[in-house]
Design a protein around this motif. Structure first.
Motif, PDB file in Angstrom:
ATOM      1  N   THR A  71       0.840  -1.192   0.000  1.00  0.00           N
ATOM      2  CA  THR A  71       0.000   0.000   0.000  1.00  0.00           C
ATOM      3  C   THR A  71       0.875   1.242   0.000  1.00  0.00           C
ATOM      4  OG1 THR A  71      -1.674  -1.216   1.228  1.00  0.00           O
ATOM      5  CG2 THR A  71      -1.864   1.181   1.225  1.00  0.00           C
TER       6      THR A  71
ATOM      7  N   GLU B  95      -1.388  -0.905  -4.371  1.00  0.00           N
ATOM      8  CA  GLU B  95      -2.558  -0.067  -4.077  1.00  0.00           C
ATOM      9  C   GLU B  95      -2.082   1.357  -3.829  1.00  0.00           C
ATOM     10  OE1 GLU B  95      -5.215  -3.266  -1.470  1.00  0.00           O
ATOM     11  OE2 GLU B  95      -4.684  -1.326  -0.616  1.00  0.00           O
TER      12      GLU B  95
ATOM     13  N   HIS C 168      -3.298   5.010  -2.439  1.00  0.00           N
ATOM     14  CA  HIS C 168      -4.241   5.849  -1.705  1.00  0.00           C
ATOM     15  C   HIS C 168      -3.680   7.270  -1.735  1.00  0.00           C
ATOM     16  CE1 HIS C 168      -6.483   2.485   0.263  1.00  0.00           C
ATOM     17  NE2 HIS C 168      -5.383   1.853  -0.148  1.00  0.00           N
TER      18      HIS C 168
ATOM     19  N   ARG D 266     -10.507  16.155  -4.716  1.00  0.00           N
ATOM     20  CA  ARG D 266     -10.556  14.718  -4.411  1.00  0.00           C
ATOM     21  C   ARG D 266     -11.190  13.944  -5.557  1.00  0.00           C
ATOM     22  NH1 ARG D 266     -14.846  13.615  -0.598  1.00  0.00           N
ATOM     23  NH2 ARG D 266     -15.978  14.008  -2.525  1.00  0.00           N
TER      24      ARG D 266
ATOM     25  N   ALA E 212      -9.503  11.012  -7.729  1.00  0.00           N
ATOM     26  CA  ALA E 212     -10.124   9.682  -7.666  1.00  0.00           C
ATOM     27  C   ALA E 212     -10.456   9.154  -9.056  1.00  0.00           C
ATOM     28  CB  ALA E 212     -11.379   9.732  -6.801  1.00  0.00           C
TER      29      ALA E 212
ATOM     30  N   ASP F  40      -6.430   4.067  -6.370  1.00  0.00           N
ATOM     31  CA  ASP F  40      -7.403   3.130  -5.800  1.00  0.00           C
ATOM     32  C   ASP F  40      -8.382   3.832  -4.871  1.00  0.00           C
ATOM     33  OD1 ASP F  40      -6.526   0.421  -6.806  1.00  0.00           O
ATOM     34  OD2 ASP F  40      -4.648   1.184  -5.977  1.00  0.00           O
ATOM     35  N   GLU F  41      -7.898   4.822  -4.138  1.00  0.00           N
ATOM     36  CA  GLU F  41      -8.771   5.584  -3.239  1.00  0.00           C
ATOM     37  C   GLU F  41      -8.195   6.976  -3.050  1.00  0.00           C
ATOM     38  OE1 GLU F  41     -10.535   5.773   1.291  1.00  0.00           O
ATOM     39  OE2 GLU F  41      -8.972   4.321   0.849  1.00  0.00           O
TER      40      GLU F  41
ATOM     41  N   ARG G  69      -8.964  10.522  -0.665  1.00  0.00           N
ATOM     42  CA  ARG G  69      -9.719  11.070   0.465  1.00  0.00           C
ATOM     43  C   ARG G  69      -9.161  12.425   0.845  1.00  0.00           C
ATOM     44  NH1 ARG G  69      -8.587   7.200   5.475  1.00  0.00           N
ATOM     45  NH2 ARG G  69      -8.691   5.577   3.916  1.00  0.00           N
TER      46      ARG G  69
END
Length: 150
Positions: A11, A38, A40, A63, A67, A73-74, A76
């Motif tokens: 990650t 991944e 983020h 955001r 995204a 993948d994510e 926030r």
């Protein structure tokens, strides 16, 4: 027949302002994604950006744009007071810094250690413009808009 053990994902966390998304941002996030399995992304809250002019676009719009990128993948929005909250939630293996971000790898690694967060800190590569007219900086994009439209 035995099944070979599956490797756990690596990650990666990238963070930044990502105002007026441009090819430099896409390069940074693509480079960060290549550091693991991944990706983020933590988007800095407008009210927490103090090292440069605050973003023009809202937290939510920035955001949503990040995204939408295939390599992410994510995405926030960061915590209002404690930058380590989302990092603790995500539990990354790698923190990927942009090649020109003002943070020093050693300072970030030390702060993560103080928080009890065990992960590598790496710096993404830079990218040169593909042609003379390509802008890789939000500030340069704003300056061009003002020059041509104001």
């Amino acid at each position: 027949m035995t099944t070979p053990p599956t490797e756990s994902p690596t990650t990666v966390v990238a963070q930044g302002t990502f105002d007026l998304l441009h090819p430099g941002h896409v390069h940074y996030l693509s480079d960060a994604a290549a550091m693991g399995t991944e990706l983020h992304v933590i988007i800095a809250r407008r009210e927490n950006v103090t090292h440069k002019d605050p973003p023009i676009l809202s937290n939510e719009q920035r955001r949503d744009m990040v995204a939408a990128l295939e390599v992410v993948d994510e995405a926030r929005i960061g915590h209002p007071e404690d930058i380590f909250v989302p990092i603790r939630d995500i539990e990354p293996d790698v923190i990927a810094l942009g090649y020109d971000q003002h943070h020093k790898e050693e300072s970030i690694a030390s702060a993560l250690d103080e928080q009890g967060i065990d992960c590598d800190v790496r710096r993404a590569s830079g990218r040169e413009p593909n042609h003379d007219d390509e802008l890789l900086s939000t500030g340069d994009i704003i300056d061009r808009i003002c020059d041509k439209r104001c």
